[in-house]
Design a protein around this motif. Sequence first.
Motif, PDB file in Angstrom:
ATOM      1  N   LEU A 188       0.830  -1.196   0.000  1.00 45.82           N
ATOM      2  CA  LEU A 188       0.000   0.000   0.000  1.00 45.82           C
ATOM      3  C   LEU A 188       0.872   1.258   0.000  1.00 45.82           C
ATOM      4  O   LEU A 188       0.561   2.248  -0.675  1.00 45.82           O
ATOM      5  CB  LEU A 188      -0.917   0.010   1.222  1.00 45.82           C
ATOM      6  N   ALA A 189       1.977   1.205   0.739  1.00 39.58           N
ATOM      7  CA  ALA A 189       2.884   2.344   0.770  1.00 39.58           C
ATOM      8  C   ALA A 189       3.506   2.586  -0.599  1.00 39.58           C
ATOM      9  O   ALA A 189       3.621   3.734  -1.057  1.00 39.58           O
ATOM     10  CB  ALA A 189       3.961   2.129   1.826  1.00 39.58           C
ATOM     11  N   TYR A 190       3.909   1.518  -1.272  1.00 42.76           N
ATOM     12  CA  TYR A 190       4.453   1.688  -2.622  1.00 42.76           C
ATOM     13  C   TYR A 190       3.390   2.191  -3.595  1.00 42.76           C
ATOM     14  O   TYR A 190       3.680   3.011  -4.476  1.00 42.76           O
ATOM     15  CB  TYR A 190       5.084   0.384  -3.117  1.00 42.76           C
ATOM     16  N   ALA A 191       2.161   1.706  -3.449  1.00 39.21           N
ATOM     17  CA  ALA A 191       1.085   2.226  -4.298  1.00 39.21           C
ATOM     18  C   ALA A 191       0.905   3.717  -4.057  1.00 39.21           C
ATOM     19  O   ALA A 191       0.593   4.478  -4.988  1.00 39.21           O
ATOM     20  CB  ALA A 191      -0.214   1.470  -4.017  1.00 39.21           C
ATOM     21  N   TYR A 192       1.121   4.154  -2.826  1.00 38.97           N
ATOM     22  CA  TYR A 192       0.990   5.574  -2.499  1.00 38.97           C
ATOM     23  C   TYR A 192       2.093   6.392  -3.171  1.00 38.97           C
ATOM     24  O   TYR A 192       1.804   7.371  -3.874  1.00 38.97           O
ATOM     25  CB  TYR A 192       1.031   5.755  -0.977  1.00 38.97           C
ATOM     26  N   ILE A 193       3.378   6.035  -2.974  1.00 33.22           N
ATOM     27  CA  ILE A 193       4.442   6.890  -3.518  1.00 33.22           C
ATOM     28  C   ILE A 193       4.507   6.816  -5.041  1.00 33.22           C
ATOM     29  O   ILE A 193       4.933   7.777  -5.690  1.00 33.22           O
ATOM     30  CB  ILE A 193       5.818   6.593  -2.891  1.00 33.22           C
ATOM     31  N   MET A 194       4.070   5.705  -5.636  1.00 36.41           N
ATOM     32  CA  MET A 194       4.126   5.592  -7.090  1.00 36.41           C
ATOM     33  C   MET A 194       2.991   6.336  -7.781  1.00 36.41           C
ATOM     34  O   MET A 194       3.043   6.549  -8.998  1.00 36.41           O
ATOM     35  CB  MET A 194       4.088   4.124  -7.508  1.00 36.41           C
ATOM     36  N   THR A 195       1.988   6.741  -7.037  1.00 29.92           N
ATOM     37  CA  THR A 195       0.855   7.451  -7.649  1.00 29.92           C
ATOM     38  C   THR A 195       0.789   8.919  -7.245  1.00 29.92           C
ATOM     39  O   THR A 195      -0.036   9.660  -7.772  1.00 29.92           O
ATOM     40  CB  THR A 195      -0.474   6.777  -7.258  1.00 29.92           C
ATOM     41  N   HIS A 196       1.657   9.327  -6.326  1.00 24.37           N
ATOM     42  CA  HIS A 196       1.643  10.709  -5.848  1.00 24.37           C
ATOM     43  C   HIS A 196       2.875  11.463  -6.341  1.00 24.37           C
ATOM     44  O   HIS A 196       3.792  10.884  -6.913  1.00 24.37           O
ATOM     45  CB  HIS A 196       1.546  10.741  -4.322  1.00 24.37           C
ATOM     46  N   GLU A 197       2.873  12.768  -6.092  1.00 24.68           N
ATOM     47  CA  GLU A 197       3.984  13.587  -6.530  1.00 24.68           C
ATOM     48  C   GLU A 197       5.255  13.266  -5.737  1.00 24.68           C
ATOM     49  O   GLU A 197       5.217  12.672  -4.668  1.00 24.68           O
ATOM     50  CB  GLU A 197       3.617  15.064  -6.405  1.00 24.68           C
ATOM     51  N   GLY A 198       6.400  13.719  -6.281  1.00 26.54           N
ATOM     52  CA  GLY A 198       7.685  13.371  -5.721  1.00 26.54           C
ATOM     53  C   GLY A 198       8.396  12.374  -6.617  1.00 26.54           C
ATOM     54  O   GLY A 198       7.824  11.832  -7.572  1.00 26.54           O
ATOM     55  N   TYR A 199       9.663  12.134  -6.302  1.00 24.01           N
ATOM     56  CA  TYR A 199      10.499  11.199  -7.058  1.00 24.01           C
ATOM     57  C   TYR A 199      10.631   9.926  -6.227  1.00 24.01           C
ATOM     58  O   TYR A 199      11.351   9.890  -5.231  1.00 24.01           O
ATOM     59  CB  TYR A 199      11.863  11.834  -7.308  1.00 24.01           C
ATOM     60  N   PRO A 200       9.913   8.838  -6.578  1.00 24.32           N
ATOM     61  CA  PRO A 200       9.879   7.649  -5.724  1.00 24.32           C
ATOM     62  C   PRO A 200      11.142   6.801  -5.835  1.00 24.32           C
ATOM     63  O   PRO A 200      11.776   6.710  -6.884  1.00 24.32           O
ATOM     64  CB  PRO A 200       8.654   6.883  -6.239  1.00 24.32           C
TER      65      PRO A 200
END
Length: 458
Positions: free
Chosen positions: A337-349
Amino acid sequence: MKKLNLYAVLASSILFFSSCEQEKIASEEIQNQNTLRSQTKNSNTTKAQVGGKVMMQAFYWDVPAGGTWWETIENKIPAWSNAGIDAIWVPPASKAQNGPFSMGYDPFDYYDFGDFNQMGSTETRFGSRTELQSMISTAHSNNISVIADIVLNHNSGGASENNPYTGTSTYTDYDPASGLFYRSAADFHPNDYHSNDSGVFGGFADLCHDKTYVQDWLWNKPNSVAKYYKNTMGFDGWRFDYVKGFAPWVVNSWTDEVGGFAVGEYWDGNAATLEAWVNQSGASAFDFACYYRMKDAFEGNDLSRLQDDMLWKRKPMKAVTFVTNHDTDEIYTGKMLAYAYIMTHEGYPTVFYQDYEEWLDKDKLNNLIWIHNNKAGGSTDILHADQDEYVARRNGAPGLIVYLNDSNSRLERWVPTNWYNQTIKEYTGNSNWQPTTQGDGWVKIEVPANSYSIWSTL
């Protein structure tokens, strides 16, 4: 930063810190060899524009010793490139005080990449100079940039000398086999610039960046550490370790000289503090505010915490988001779920090596990387957040809707989109719905229990 258990072992041999003003004359032969390498290395390689896709942290704490790690990374680079990785962050590459066993965060000789017999070995823990440069060349040929881990706050492994600033003997005599960047008491704290410094870490000798001599060797000289890493070794960017230990202008000065992507490890969960450092340094920062809020949300089972302040919400182009790293390397049930969050939100994952190669489902991570690189554009709107549910929309073209579910039940929700009378699909395989949005953009989507779904146009 680094794990303190190793530092505790190393610190037993380093009791004090300081250095000397005079530069020892470096070997002309070594410098000439370095100049030739600089002129010939990676002259025709291509490098990705860092930040457009996803970064891989290409190591973890205590990777296998024995000098094989550069080869391990090199063998994985083509697959990582195919998955959508545009940069790899590698561990500190030069010889450290703990020689063949060191993870590199106790630097001794900044110019020894595994070709001088000192500190108990010729190769570093990770391999030889030849293997390192081969890995960098392979990365460039696969359009991947290589981010060097730079430790500028402290040094380790100096010999004992009389220290006029402390009136004692301190381990601050650094005479590296490379013949480059000799250091002694006046180059560390305390010295004639400072009586003490808040940047002291783990009892290690603490470099004084206010000294012109130190600045010249770190970034100003034609064969400075910064220019050697870039021009001779072929590194493309910088991850600055423990930036709380020195002033932000140090990072600015380094990047003014050599350029390249730069990110600092400012370990602080306060988004405003991170933003202030970014503004002063000009570099990106790891979004520890996001890291801690995700821990609260996905390990603490309260998705409403994703509404809290994070660096990516303040400075999206300067936020490097991550789920875990070599210092934290934890496993918890909500990690996907955390990876789904950073991969769909702004920022450089950033993807952590062990998550990708060992602990989590690589196919699912590759799917999320693809979604990030192909769908996740534009600003972000949070559409709904409570303890169990979180829905957000990316407003770019095509953009996406991400639906996170921390409950034990399948959920459905009507959400507003930027798509009108369009058929959309779910891109993770967690739903086979292909609903059509209404004329006003609203649509009903679903998400499985304890999972996520991500929606976009066909």
